[in-house]
Design an enzyme around this catalytic site. Sequence first.
Site, PDB file in Angstrom:
ATOM      1  N   ASP A  84      -1.820   6.807   6.251  1.00  0.00           N
ATOM      2  CA  ASP A  84      -2.842   5.842   5.830  1.00  0.00           C
ATOM      3  C   ASP A  84      -3.116   4.944   7.045  1.00  0.00           C
ATOM      4  O   ASP A  84      -2.251   4.170   7.450  1.00  0.00           O
ATOM      5  CB  ASP A  84      -2.298   5.030   4.640  1.00  0.00           C
ATOM      6  CG  ASP A  84      -3.253   3.927   4.188  1.00  0.00           C
ATOM      7  OD1 ASP A  84      -4.299   3.707   4.843  1.00  0.00           O
ATOM      8  OD2 ASP A  84      -2.934   3.282   3.170  1.00  0.00           O
ATOM      9  N   TRP A 142       0.840  -1.212   0.000  1.00  0.00           N
ATOM     10  CA  TRP A 142       0.000   0.000   0.000  1.00  0.00           C
ATOM     11  C   TRP A 142       0.861   1.242   0.000  1.00  0.00           C
ATOM     12  O   TRP A 142       0.567   2.207  -0.716  1.00  0.00           O
ATOM     13  CB  TRP A 142      -0.980  -0.020   1.172  1.00  0.00           C
ATOM     14  CG  TRP A 142      -1.934  -1.176   1.108  1.00  0.00           C
ATOM     15  CD1 TRP A 142      -2.051  -2.189   2.010  1.00  0.00           C
ATOM     16  CD2 TRP A 142      -2.896  -1.457   0.071  1.00  0.00           C
ATOM     17  NE1 TRP A 142      -3.028  -3.069   1.593  1.00  0.00           N
ATOM     18  CE2 TRP A 142      -3.550  -2.642   0.422  1.00  0.00           C
ATOM     19  CE3 TRP A 142      -3.245  -0.816  -1.116  1.00  0.00           C
ATOM     20  CZ2 TRP A 142      -4.555  -3.220  -0.372  1.00  0.00           C
ATOM     21  CZ3 TRP A 142      -4.237  -1.376  -1.913  1.00  0.00           C
ATOM     22  CH2 TRP A 142      -4.872  -2.563  -1.536  1.00  0.00           C
ATOM     23  N   LYS A 150     -12.048  -2.020   6.827  1.00  0.00           N
ATOM     24  CA  LYS A 150     -11.256  -2.903   7.671  1.00  0.00           C
ATOM     25  C   LYS A 150     -11.752  -2.905   9.121  1.00  0.00           C
ATOM     26  O   LYS A 150     -11.738  -3.931   9.764  1.00  0.00           O
ATOM     27  CB  LYS A 150      -9.774  -2.509   7.647  1.00  0.00           C
ATOM     28  CG  LYS A 150      -9.195  -2.279   6.253  1.00  0.00           C
ATOM     29  CD  LYS A 150      -8.870  -3.560   5.517  1.00  0.00           C
ATOM     30  CE  LYS A 150      -8.660  -3.381   4.024  1.00  0.00           C
ATOM     31  NZ  LYS A 150      -7.644  -2.446   3.620  1.00  0.00           N
TER      32      LYS A 150
HETATM   33  C1  LIG Z   1      -7.030  -2.058   2.172  1.00  0.00           C
HETATM   34  C2  LIG Z   1      -5.993  -0.977   2.247  1.00  0.00           C
HETATM   35  C3  LIG Z   1      -5.876   0.013   1.251  1.00  0.00           C
HETATM   36  C4  LIG Z   1      -6.729   0.030   0.015  1.00  0.00           C
HETATM   37  O1  LIG Z   1      -7.972   0.500   0.311  1.00  0.00           O
HETATM   38  P1  LIG Z   1      -9.089   0.667  -0.840  1.00  0.00           P
HETATM   39  O2  LIG Z   1     -10.197   1.271  -0.054  1.00  0.00           O
HETATM   40  O3  LIG Z   1      -9.373  -0.687  -1.382  1.00  0.00           O
HETATM   41  O4  LIG Z   1      -8.547   1.595  -1.875  1.00  0.00           O
HETATM   42  C5  LIG Z   1      -4.915   0.990   1.423  1.00  0.00           C
HETATM   43  N1  LIG Z   1      -4.103   1.003   2.495  1.00  0.00           N
HETATM   44  C6  LIG Z   1      -4.180   0.067   3.462  1.00  0.00           C
HETATM   45  C7  LIG Z   1      -3.257   0.126   4.637  1.00  0.00           C
HETATM   46  C8  LIG Z   1      -5.130  -0.956   3.355  1.00  0.00           C
HETATM   47  O5  LIG Z   1      -5.212  -1.891   4.316  1.00  0.00           O
END
Ligand SMILES: *Cc1c(COP(=O)(O)O)cnc(C)c1O
Length: 356
Positions: free
Chosen positions: A166, A99, A190
């Site tokens: 993030d 990511w 998540k």
């Molecule tokens: C799942 C995830 C993403 C991607 O998220 P989307 O909503 O599918 O774009 C980005 N960063 C992390 C840390 C993730 O766990």
Amino acid sequence: MKKHNFFAGPSILPQFTIDETIKGIQNFEGTGLSVLEISHRSKQFVAVVAEAQSLFKELLNIPDNYSVLFLGGGASTQFLMVAYNLLNNKAAYLNTGVWASKAIKEAKFFGEVVEVASSKEATFNYIPKGFSVPEDADYFHVTTNNTIYGTEIFEDFDCKVPLVADMSSNIFSRPIDVSKYALIYGGAQKNLAPAGVTFVIIRNDILGKVDRAIPTILNYQTHIDGDSMFNTPPVLPIYSALQTLRWLKAQGGLKVMEQKNIEKANLLYAEIDRNKCFQATIKDPADRSRMNICFVMNKGYEELEKEFLALADANGMMGLKGHRSVGGFRASTYNALPKESVVALVALMQEFEAKH
Ligand SMILES: *Cc1c(COP(=O)(O)O)cnc(C)c1O
């Protein structure tokens, strides 16, 4: 059979969130209409957004000079929106996984990107330490929980440049010091809501500093001014997110959540470390994620991987297969996962060890 949900995302939600979402789909706030078929500008839904924003602020202790936004596009759209809005010349990134690498790739469309450190050479199985962030960077970007590899950053960094994070997969898992960050974002799927809504926590004064023009919908200022109603927001996922936020508050907030998460993670890591059949992929306990616990078969037991997965499956344990880039197993232990699911997995691992 009781199901145990270890999926990494979309993933387990509190039963309360699911029940209340069903009620809202059937009859939203006594309107006699479904939440699926009401205007996002109706007073009842405007109140949903307002309560969700206020619970974000309360649970995370967000200072007054920040805005909370609910947008579409997923965390992946934030990879480019962050750079579009904040990267004028140079940005610094910590590369801790897939990511983070994707965020770096998007930032390169907008300016110079300095990778301050990377653990790529070791399949991202640790968090780099002792790096330095250039003081002329427009911001420093970190991924606080690496969902695929199972590493987590527990420190809210003191940083001379604006800190951007993030937090897709560990938001609300413990208290954080929001005042250390200029911007925090994440996909909700998540630890918060069904897929479809992205949260952004942004310090209002970091905007307006880049030279380029920004298309309207990709400009954070648009969504601050429009209070997340510039265009139709993801109504249903926001409604579900509100239910999870209410649940989090009723549980006692993030300190209580953190204690439960520590307890679950310790239980599972202790078994992985003890059990002769398995080993953890993250060796340094300081880097081990409390949300995504990754492990593989121990040396000499490699050929039993399929057998353990099948056994887990037969016992109602879903979503334990590791990401294809790591292999092995990943047990995601988000807020809503009850301790009894971890206890059941530990018991199954012991049963498996006894058999072999
Ligand atoms: C799942 C995830 C993403 C991607 O998220 P989307 O909503 O599918 O774009 C980005 N960063 C992390 C840390 C993730 O766990």
